[in-house]
Design a protein around this motif. Structure first.
Motif, short mmCIF file in Angstrom:
data_model
loop_
_atom_site.label_atom_id
_atom_site.label_comp_id
_atom_site.label_asym_id
_atom_site.label_seq_id
_atom_site.Cartn_x
_atom_site.Cartn_y
_atom_site.Cartn_z
N PRO A 1 0.81 -1.22 0.00
CA PRO A 1 0.00 0.00 0.00
C PRO A 1 0.85 1.28 0.00
N ALA A 2 1.96 1.27 0.75
CA ALA A 2 2.79 2.49 0.80
C ALA A 2 3.33 2.86 -0.59
N SER A 3 3.60 1.84 -1.44
CA SER A 3 4.11 2.20 -2.76
C SER A 3 3.00 2.78 -3.65
N VAL A 4 1.76 2.34 -3.44
CA VAL A 4 0.63 2.95 -4.16
C VAL A 4 0.54 4.43 -3.77
N ILE A 5 0.64 4.65 -2.47
CA ILE A 5 0.51 6.02 -1.98
C ILE A 5 1.64 6.90 -2.48
N LYS A 6 2.83 6.35 -2.50
CA LYS A 6 3.96 7.11 -3.05
C LYS A 6 3.65 7.57 -4.47
N GLU A 7 3.22 6.64 -5.31
CA GLU A 7 2.96 6.99 -6.71
C GLU A 7 1.84 8.03 -6.83
N LEU A 8 0.78 7.83 -6.07
CA LEU A 8 -0.37 8.74 -6.19
C LEU A 8 -0.03 10.14 -5.67
N VAL A 9 0.64 10.17 -4.53
CA VAL A 9 0.98 11.49 -3.97
C VAL A 9 2.00 12.19 -4.87
N GLU A 10 2.95 11.44 -5.41
CA GLU A 10 3.91 12.08 -6.33
C GLU A 10 3.20 12.63 -7.56
N ASN A 11 2.18 11.93 -8.04
CA ASN A 11 1.40 12.48 -9.15
C ASN A 11 0.71 13.78 -8.75
N SER A 12 0.20 13.83 -7.53
CA SER A 12 -0.46 15.05 -7.06
C SER A 12 0.55 16.20 -6.98
N ASN B 1 2.01 1.98 9.31
CA ASN B 1 3.23 2.65 9.75
C ASN B 1 4.13 3.02 8.58
N LYS B 2 4.22 2.11 7.61
CA LYS B 2 5.06 2.40 6.43
C LYS B 2 4.49 3.60 5.66
N ILE B 3 3.16 3.64 5.59
CA ILE B 3 2.52 4.76 4.90
C ILE B 3 2.79 6.05 5.67
N LEU C 1 -7.71 2.94 5.17
CA LEU C 1 -8.34 2.03 6.12
C LEU C 1 -7.55 0.72 6.08
N ALA C 2 -7.46 0.07 7.22
CA ALA C 2 -6.76 -1.23 7.30
C ALA C 2 -5.38 -1.19 6.62
N GLY C 3 -4.60 -0.19 6.98
CA GLY C 3 -3.23 -0.10 6.45
C GLY C 3 -3.18 0.08 4.95
N GLY C 4 -4.28 0.56 4.38
CA GLY C 4 -4.32 0.78 2.93
C GLY C 4 -4.64 -0.47 2.14
N THR C 5 -4.85 -1.58 2.83
CA THR C 5 -5.13 -2.82 2.09
C THR C 5 -6.57 -2.84 1.56
N SER C 6 -7.50 -2.29 2.34
CA SER C 6 -8.89 -2.31 1.86
C SER C 6 -9.28 -1.00 1.19
N PHE C 7 -8.65 0.11 1.61
CA PHE C 7 -9.07 1.41 1.07
C PHE C 7 -7.94 2.42 1.13
N ILE C 8 -7.73 3.08 -0.01
CA ILE C 8 -6.79 4.21 -0.10
C ILE C 8 -7.50 5.30 -0.88
N ARG C 9 -7.42 6.51 -0.39
CA ARG C 9 -7.92 7.64 -1.18
C ARG C 9 -6.88 8.75 -1.14
N VAL C 10 -6.52 9.27 -2.31
CA VAL C 10 -5.63 10.42 -2.39
C VAL C 10 -6.37 11.53 -3.13
N THR C 11 -6.55 12.65 -2.48
CA THR C 11 -7.27 13.78 -3.08
C THR C 11 -6.33 14.97 -3.17
N ASP C 12 -6.28 15.60 -4.35
CA ASP C 12 -5.46 16.81 -4.47
C ASP C 12 -6.26 17.93 -5.11
N ASN C 13 -5.72 19.13 -5.00
CA ASN C 13 -6.34 20.30 -5.62
C ASN C 13 -5.47 20.78 -6.79
#
Ligand code: ADP
Ligand code: MG
Length: 380
Positions: A24-35, A169-171, A48-60
């Motif tokens: 999950p942390a690598s998904v977040i890295k990619e999405l946040v870097e895109n933002s 924690n990794k996230i 939610l659940a360490g990003g295994t069940s749900f991740i949302r990245v919102t940017d402006n």
């Protein structure tokens, strides 16, 4: 003899996801870097659940129009480079055009995006890389990406995930590093409905550190600065009152990218420990700027490492910058400088602060013993 065939796109994306999307942390890295690449100055991450069940990245950020949103989820689709030479002068964090298709291939994926100049946005839903739906939709300016049930169709990969607390924690650790690398962006991480990290996004690295780690850490920092023709190093390092038993408090940013580097770690260790006791690792954030042509950023699938043309120059510059920051000034004895340990808790990794109810510790990110206190003051 078996015959050779070309793999279909979904299979190719699933295989590529193995490199880019480890957890999950690598998904977040990619999405946040895109933002970040989309010029957002506010980025909110919810898990939610360490990003295994749900991740949302919102940017402006800039958002995408409908045709570009359709392209973004295709393999090797990128707005960031046109040819390989562009890598030498690149300003964006991304360039491979792999992240969105790779993530979409191994999850239930929903992209919602709108540009400021458009009245309507676009939503695209995919399941395991297959498009379910593309529609116009009213939505905020910027981009939201939701990733649910990560690795639902790659059970082998799912098995390698750690507990949801460890994944969270990794996230948490990674968002902290990203937030420190971009003090001009306001970050927020919400973990299981609780705010775990917020930064003000006012451009001050010091304020970002204080928001994340609390005043106990920020008050014990020494500024680092070294500027030469070839390399510029700025940042902070902690006095010995604030050390950890691991390097998890060390963030290195090179030309805006958070990277791991053994050379930098070594330069810091050598300099710090030449003056101070050998146990533990200081808090460090180093912002390093070098000529783009002297580094290769394309040596690691997740871009977590960089190759330097002149490693010894980097080592020397950082070594001296740290030494300069840490060494006592002329009229100050080292014994004055090596202030006594006033707060033992800061030397122990992953302490649970007394003020926090034990039931929160499950969700409490690893490095935020102080930040949590801080955040609960600021935001609840
Ligand atoms: P890369 O970042 O390497 O270009 P990605 O697969 O991560 O590849 O993204 C593909 C393209 O989608 C990007 O080049 C960018 O144009 C667009 N994109 C992705 N995320 C966002 C976002 N949050 N806001 C605006 N555009 C985005
Ligand atoms: Mg990207």
């Amino acid at each position: 003899m078996t015959s050779i065939h070309i793999l279909d796109d979904i299979t190719v994306d699933k295989i590529a996801a193995g490199e880019v999307v480890e957890r999950p942390a690598s998904v977040i890295k990619e999405l946040v870097e895109n933002s970040i690449d989309a010029h957002a100055d506010k980025i909110e991450v919810e898990i939610l659940a360490g990003g295994t069940s749900f991740i949302r990245v919102t940017d402006n950020g800039d958002g995408m129009d409908n045709p570009n949103a359709r392209l973004a989820i295709l393999r090797h689709a990128t707005s960031k480079i046109k040819q390989v030479d562009d890598l030498m002068s690149i300003d964006t964090l991304g360039f491979r055009g792999e992240a969105l298709p790779s993530i979409a291939a191994v999850s239930r994926f929903n992209l919602i995006t709108r540009r400021p100049q458009d009245d309507l946005g676009t939503t695209i839903k995919l399941t395991g890389g297959r498009i379910d739906e593309i529609e116009d939709m009213g939505c905020n300016i910027g981009t939201t990406i939701k990733v649910e049930d990560l690795f639902f169709n790659v059970p082998a990969r799912k098995k390698f995930l750690k507990t949801t607390t460890t994944e969270a924690n990794k996230i948490n650790d990674f968002i902290i590093k990203l937030a420190l690398s971009k003090p001009n962006i306001a970050f927020k991480l919400i973990n299981n409905n609780k705010i775990a990290i917020t930064t003000p996004g006012n451009g001050s690295l010091y304020d970002a550190i204080e928001c994340i780690y609390g005043t106990k850490v920020s008050e014990e920092l020494l500024p680092i600065e070294a500027i030469t023709d070839d390399i510029k190093v700025t940042g902070f390092i902690s006095k010995p009152a604030i050390i950890r038993s691991s390097r998890s408090w060390q963030t290195f940013v090179i030309n805006g990218r958070v990277v791991n580097s053994r050379i930098i770690s070594k330069a810091i260790d050598n300099a710090y420990h030449s003056l101070l006791p050998k146990s533990g690792y200081p808090f460090v954030i180093l912002n390093i700027e070098v000529n783009k042509r002297t580094i290769d950023i394309n040596v690691h699938p997740q871009k977590a490492e960089i190759k330097f043309e002149d490693e010894s120059l980097l080592f020397k510059t950082i070594y001296h910058a740290v030494l300069e920051a840490v060494k006592p000034s002329d009229n100050q004895a080292l014994s004055d400088f090596a202030i006594p340990v006033t707060d033992k808790a800061l030397h122990i990794e992953k302490t649970v602060p007394e003020q926090i109810n034990m039931d929160l510790s499950e969700n409490m990110p690893s490095t935020s013993a102080n930040s949590f206190k801080q955040n609960s003051i600021n935001y609840t």
